[in-house]
Design a protein around this motif. Structure first.
Motif, PDB file in Angstrom:
ATOM      1  N   GLY A 154       0.807  -1.218   0.000  1.00 56.75           N
ATOM      2  CA  GLY A 154       0.000   0.000   0.000  1.00 56.75           C
ATOM      3  C   GLY A 154       0.833   1.257   0.000  1.00 56.75           C
ATOM      4  N   SER A 155       2.109   1.154   0.289  1.00 59.02           N
ATOM      5  CA  SER A 155       2.996   2.320   0.274  1.00 59.02           C
ATOM      6  C   SER A 155       3.619   2.525  -1.094  1.00 59.02           C
ATOM      7  CB  SER A 155       4.095   2.155   1.336  1.00 59.02           C
ATOM      8  OG  SER A 155       3.492   2.092   2.614  1.00 59.02           O
ATOM      9  N   PHE A 156       3.163   1.713  -2.050  1.00 58.81           N
ATOM     10  CA  PHE A 156       3.673   1.805  -3.436  1.00 58.81           C
ATOM     11  C   PHE A 156       2.525   1.804  -4.429  1.00 58.81           C
ATOM     12  CE2 PHE A 156       5.712   0.650  -7.327  1.00 58.81           C
ATOM     13  CZ  PHE A 156       5.175  -0.539  -7.788  1.00 58.81           C
ATOM     14  N   SER A 204       8.597   5.603   1.921  1.00 59.33           N
ATOM     15  CA  SER A 204       7.280   5.463   2.545  1.00 59.33           C
ATOM     16  C   SER A 204       7.116   4.087   3.163  1.00 59.33           C
ATOM     17  CB  SER A 204       6.184   5.673   1.497  1.00 59.33           C
ATOM     18  OG  SER A 204       6.254   6.985   0.972  1.00 59.33           O
ATOM     19  N   SER A 205       6.895   4.073   4.451  1.00 61.86           N
ATOM     20  CA  SER A 205       6.649   2.813   5.149  1.00 61.86           C
ATOM     21  C   SER A 205       5.882   3.122   6.426  1.00 61.86           C
ATOM     22  CB  SER A 205       7.965   2.112   5.513  1.00 61.86           C
ATOM     23  OG  SER A 205       7.695   0.933   6.248  1.00 61.86           O
ATOM     24  N   LYS A 206       4.642   2.684   6.467  1.00 58.15           N
ATOM     25  CA  LYS A 206       3.818   2.967   7.652  1.00 58.15           C
ATOM     26  C   LYS A 206       4.502   2.406   8.898  1.00 58.15           C
ATOM     27  CE  LYS A 206      -0.545   1.853   9.872  1.00 58.15           C
ATOM     28  NZ  LYS A 206      -1.799   1.069   9.823  1.00 58.15           N
ATOM     29  N   SER A 207       4.974   1.183   8.835  1.00 57.87           N
ATOM     30  CA  SER A 207       5.571   0.524  10.009  1.00 57.87           C
ATOM     31  C   SER A 207       7.037   0.899  10.208  1.00 57.87           C
ATOM     32  CB  SER A 207       5.484  -0.990   9.831  1.00 57.87           C
ATOM     33  OG  SER A 207       6.248  -1.355   8.658  1.00 57.87           O
ATOM     34  N   PHE A 208       7.667   1.273   9.118  1.00 53.29           N
ATOM     35  CA  PHE A 208       9.116   1.496   9.087  1.00 53.29           C
ATOM     36  C   PHE A 208       9.872   0.238   9.506  1.00 53.29           C
ATOM     37  CE2 PHE A 208      11.448   5.245   7.893  1.00 53.29           C
ATOM     38  CZ  PHE A 208      12.769   4.870   8.117  1.00 53.29           C
ATOM     39  N   THR A 209       9.279  -0.924   9.184  1.00 51.79           N
ATOM     40  CA  THR A 209       9.970  -2.198   9.477  1.00 51.79           C
ATOM     41  C   THR A 209      10.005  -3.111   8.253  1.00 51.79           C
ATOM     42  OG1 THR A 209       7.886  -3.251  10.095  1.00 51.79           O
ATOM     43  CG2 THR A 209       9.135  -2.179  11.875  1.00 51.79           C
ATOM     44  N   THR A 210       9.512  -2.638   7.136  1.00 51.91           N
ATOM     45  CA  THR A 210       9.407  -3.517   5.952  1.00 51.91           C
ATOM     46  C   THR A 210      10.776  -3.692   5.307  1.00 51.91           C
ATOM     47  OG1 THR A 210       7.150  -2.768   5.664  1.00 51.91           O
ATOM     48  CG2 THR A 210       8.187  -3.810   3.761  1.00 51.91           C
ATOM     49  N   GLN A 211      11.208  -4.948   5.230  1.00 49.35           N
ATOM     50  CA  GLN A 211      12.578  -5.270   4.789  1.00 49.35           C
ATOM     51  C   GLN A 211      12.918  -4.633   3.448  1.00 49.35           C
ATOM     52  OE1 GLN A 211      13.276  -8.926   2.560  1.00 49.35           O
ATOM     53  NE2 GLN A 211      14.708  -9.612   4.186  1.00 49.35           N
ATOM     54  N   MET A 352      -7.926  -8.570  -1.762  1.00 43.81           N
ATOM     55  CA  MET A 352      -7.408  -9.876  -1.320  1.00 43.81           C
ATOM     56  C   MET A 352      -6.707  -9.786   0.031  1.00 43.81           C
ATOM     57  SD  MET A 352      -6.110 -11.268  -5.019  1.00 43.81           S
ATOM     58  CE  MET A 352      -5.754 -12.935  -4.510  1.00 43.81           C
ATOM     59  N   GLU A 353      -6.083  -8.633   0.328  1.00 42.83           N
ATOM     60  CA  GLU A 353      -5.441  -8.498   1.643  1.00 42.83           C
ATOM     61  C   GLU A 353      -6.480  -8.157   2.710  1.00 42.83           C
ATOM     62  OE1 GLU A 353      -2.153  -5.509   2.743  1.00 42.83           O
ATOM     63  OE2 GLU A 353      -1.015  -7.329   2.300  1.00 42.83           O
ATOM     64  N   SER A 354      -7.641  -7.679   2.279  1.00 35.67           N
ATOM     65  CA  SER A 354      -8.716  -7.367   3.230  1.00 35.67           C
ATOM     66  C   SER A 354      -9.588  -8.579   3.527  1.00 35.67           C
ATOM     67  CB  SER A 354      -9.599  -6.238   2.661  1.00 35.67           C
ATOM     68  OG  SER A 354      -8.874  -5.020   2.582  1.00 35.67           O
TER      69      SER A 354
HETATM   70  O1  F6P Z   1       1.812  -6.771   2.817  1.00 32.14           O
HETATM   71  C1  F6P Z   1       1.842  -6.445   4.154  1.00 32.14           C
HETATM   72  C2  F6P Z   1       1.939  -4.946   4.324  1.00 32.14           C
HETATM   73  O2  F6P Z   1       1.933  -4.618   5.679  1.00 32.14           O
HETATM   74  C3  F6P Z   1       0.837  -4.196   3.594  1.00 32.14           C
HETATM   75  O3  F6P Z   1      -0.381  -4.228   4.277  1.00 32.14           O
HETATM   76  C4  F6P Z   1       1.450  -2.826   3.500  1.00 32.14           C
HETATM   77  O4  F6P Z   1       0.794  -1.986   2.573  1.00 32.14           O
HETATM   78  C5  F6P Z   1       2.875  -3.202   3.052  1.00 32.14           C
HETATM   79  O5  F6P Z   1       3.150  -4.430   3.732  1.00 32.14           O
HETATM   80  C6  F6P Z   1       3.929  -2.142   3.352  1.00 32.14           C
HETATM   81  O6  F6P Z   1       3.921  -1.886   4.740  1.00 32.14           O
HETATM   82  P1  F6P Z   1       4.678  -0.568   5.289  1.00 32.14           P
HETATM   83  O7  F6P Z   1       3.966   0.625   4.700  1.00 32.14           O
HETATM   84  O8  F6P Z   1       4.545  -0.642   6.763  1.00 32.14           O
HETATM   85  O9  F6P Z   1       6.100  -0.633   4.807  1.00 32.14           O
END
Ligand code: F6P
Length: 549
Positions: A154-156, A204-211, A352-354
């Motif tokens: 969702g951040s892309f 852009s990363s909501k969690s700031f943990t996405t590898q 599909m993710e929902s």
């Molecule tokens: O696919 C899992 C997910 O958490 C999505 O829901 C989210 O859009 C994506 O990874 C990126 O997450 P983030 O914005 O935290 O990096």
């Protein structure tokens, strides 16, 4: 039996489905010349023709009864009111607040969030204007001409696909490039063509943990420094969008360069937040705001229109009809508009993710199908690829066709051909071509009767294949915002019917965790015995192929 399948409205639909399955849509159109106009609806700049569906008025009434008995209206109020409806993460679901132009408050944990939503919009506007005007310069004094937006999911998808869809509205001030995959080829392709002095990285990363996003940003920083930039210059060339401000600052992003977002906005619902910053940079803030305004139009329609005259509800209940009573496994999106070619991928994550889940809110296993597979691509290309299966394959694949009635730089000849293909496909799917007609076509071809019958069987088109057609005058930011919000609310309604939490995504966690363990294995930092034999072999082959030469 689950609460859903125990409902009398569910049984009514089961009974109606048995009757409908023995009827053909083409007969309904002949029997009732008013069928089309009875099953058309216009709102928020979108015209929906849903008459080419395997529904009668009785079926539609029963579907709306089911929606009412599942409490769609009550759940809708709960979402817009900020109730904790994402009950596994204990969060509200308020992407609608991001486009709330009503002036009303939206209270989360006792606090009106609208002031900070509006402040962030103001930050997006000011930053966009500072980049476009050349006021914000790189460390060597060059104006920023290229944006590299790094994010995934969702951040892309939102930023990339909205920017692509509204290309005709593109600002001349900057070019925006997107990087998502951790495959180094992606970021190499983008950065190798860039001048670090006129490039801004938006991470852009909501969690700031996405590898993937963290690694791509690390590589972008390494690239920047390798080109001659220094640590002090980072602040002029890197900004971040995240709800995890602490992690972002620890990563080395100046706090003044962090655009906040909130945990009550899900990733796949976040393009309306600062995640949409690349959209604003690509198109200009006013066009980004137009997207928000269109989504707000749809929010009002969704909240105010009776269920029977409600675009998201109609689409949702038709989807339930096919998923649960016709065993449809998928739903195909067919945008007949080149710039909208990314929409299937966007709705794929959204849907599909929902709703790709099989446990209800109370933790019970469902006893009915839930979220369908979403797929598709731009028309007319699909006609030369997968439409064969939609026309003559086994089973039902409901389709959403969509077409702008006018396009930028319109060539009337091309556009008439595009429209005729779109409408011709929906007609062919609905009416098909009978065995008798195919048999008659083969007269005088020198075939004996057995061969004539055999060939006619191959050429028969069953028809009775359902489709929706969505038209709009042209794809403006406002129209696109309404279109996307319509699908968000469609997904929401289906989640209510299926009693799912549409707003968490626990299913992605295990793959991420095991991926990190395998990475340790590939790097030689993990015991082979911690992997199954197949994964051990795969790791071994990768290590052998990448052993130091
Ligand atoms: O696919 C899992 C997910 O958490 C999505 O829901 C989210 O859009 C994506 O990874 C990126 O997450 P983030 O914005 O935290 O990096």
């Amino acid at each position: 039996m689950s609460a859903l399948t125990s409902l009398p409205q569910w049984q009514t639909l089961k009974d109606l489905a048995e009757g409908v399955k023995s009827e053909h849509m083409r007969d309904w159109f002949v029997a009732d010349p008013s069928r089309a106009t009875q099953m058309q609806l216009e709102a928020c700049g979108l015209f929906l023709d849903y008459s080419k569906n395997r529904v009668t008025q009785d079926v539609l009434s029963a579907l709306f009864d089911l929606a009412k008995s599942c409490g769609v209206e009550k759940h809708r109020v709960a979402m817009f009111s900020g109730d904790i409806i994402n009950d596994t993460e204990k969060r509200a679901v308020l992407h609608t607040a991001l486009r709330n132009f009503s002036g009303s408050q939206v209270v989360v944990d006792g606090e009106d969030v609208m002031p900070e939503v509006q402040a962030t919009l103001g930050k997006i506007k000011a930053f966009t204007e500072s980049i476009h005007s050349g006021e914000h310069k790189g460390y060597t004094g060059k104006a920023i001409k290229h944006i590299v937006a790094i994010g995934i999911g969702g951040s892309f998808l939102g930023p990339k696909i909205m920017t692509e869809a509204l290309l005709p509205c593109k600002s001349a001030a900057v070019d925006v490039h997107f990087v998502a995959n951790v495959d180094g080829c992606h970021i190499h392709d983008v950065l190798s063509k860039r001048d670090h002095e006129d490039t801004l990285i938006v991470m852009s990363s909501k969690s700031f943990t996405t590898q993937e996003t963290l690694q791509n940003t690390i590589s972008a920083k390494e690239w920047f420094l390798s080109q001659g930039g220094t640590q002090e210059d980072i602040a002029k060339h890197f900004v971040a969008v995240s709800s995890n401000v602490k992690a972002a600052t620890e990563f080395g992003i100046d706090e003044s360069n962090i655009f906040p977002m909130w945990d009550w906005v899900g990733g796949r619902y976040s393009l309306w937040s600062a995640i949409g910053l690349p959209i604003s940079l690509a198109l200009g803030f006013e066009n980004f705001k137009g997207l928000l305004e269109g989504a707000h139009d749809m929010d009002k329609h969704f909240c105010e229109a009776p269920l029977e005259e409600n675009l998201p509800v109609i689409l949702a209940m038709l989807g339930v009809w096919y998923r649960n009573f016709f065993d449809a496994q998928s739903h195909v999106m067919l945008p007949y508009y080149h710039y909208l070619r990314g929409l299937p991928a966007y709705v794929q994550q959204l849907d599909m993710e929902s709703n790709g889940k099989e446990v209800t809110h109370d933790g019970s296993a469902v006893d009915y199908p839930t979220g369908p597979i979403i797929w598709g691509s731009e028309g007319t290309n699909g006609q030369h690829s997968f439409h064969q299966l939609i026309h003559q394959g086994s089973g039902v694949i409901p389709a959403d066709f969509m077409l702008p009635l006018n396009v930028p730089n319109q060539n009337d000849t091309h556009h008439a051909m595009l429209a005729s293909n779109c409408f011709g496909q929906t007609q062919a799917l609905m009416q098909g071509k009978s065995f008798e007609d195919c048999y008659a076509d083969l007269e005088g071809k020198g075939l004996d009767d057995a061969e004539r019958k055999r060939l006619a069987a191959h050429k028969t088109m069953p028809g009775n294949k359902p489709s929706n057609t969505i038209l709009f005058d042209s794809l403006t930011p406002r129209t696109l915002g309404a279109l996307v919000a319509m699908y968000e609310h469609k997904v929401f309604v289906q989640g209510v019917i299926w009693d799912l939490n549409s707003f968490d995504q626990w299913g992605v966690e295990l793959g991420k965790a095991l991926g990190n363990q395998v990475l340790a294995g590939i790097n030689g930092d993990a015991e082979k015995s911690s992997f199954d034999a197949s994964t051990q072999d795969l790791i071994a082959r990768f290590r052998a192929a990448n052993a130091p030469k």
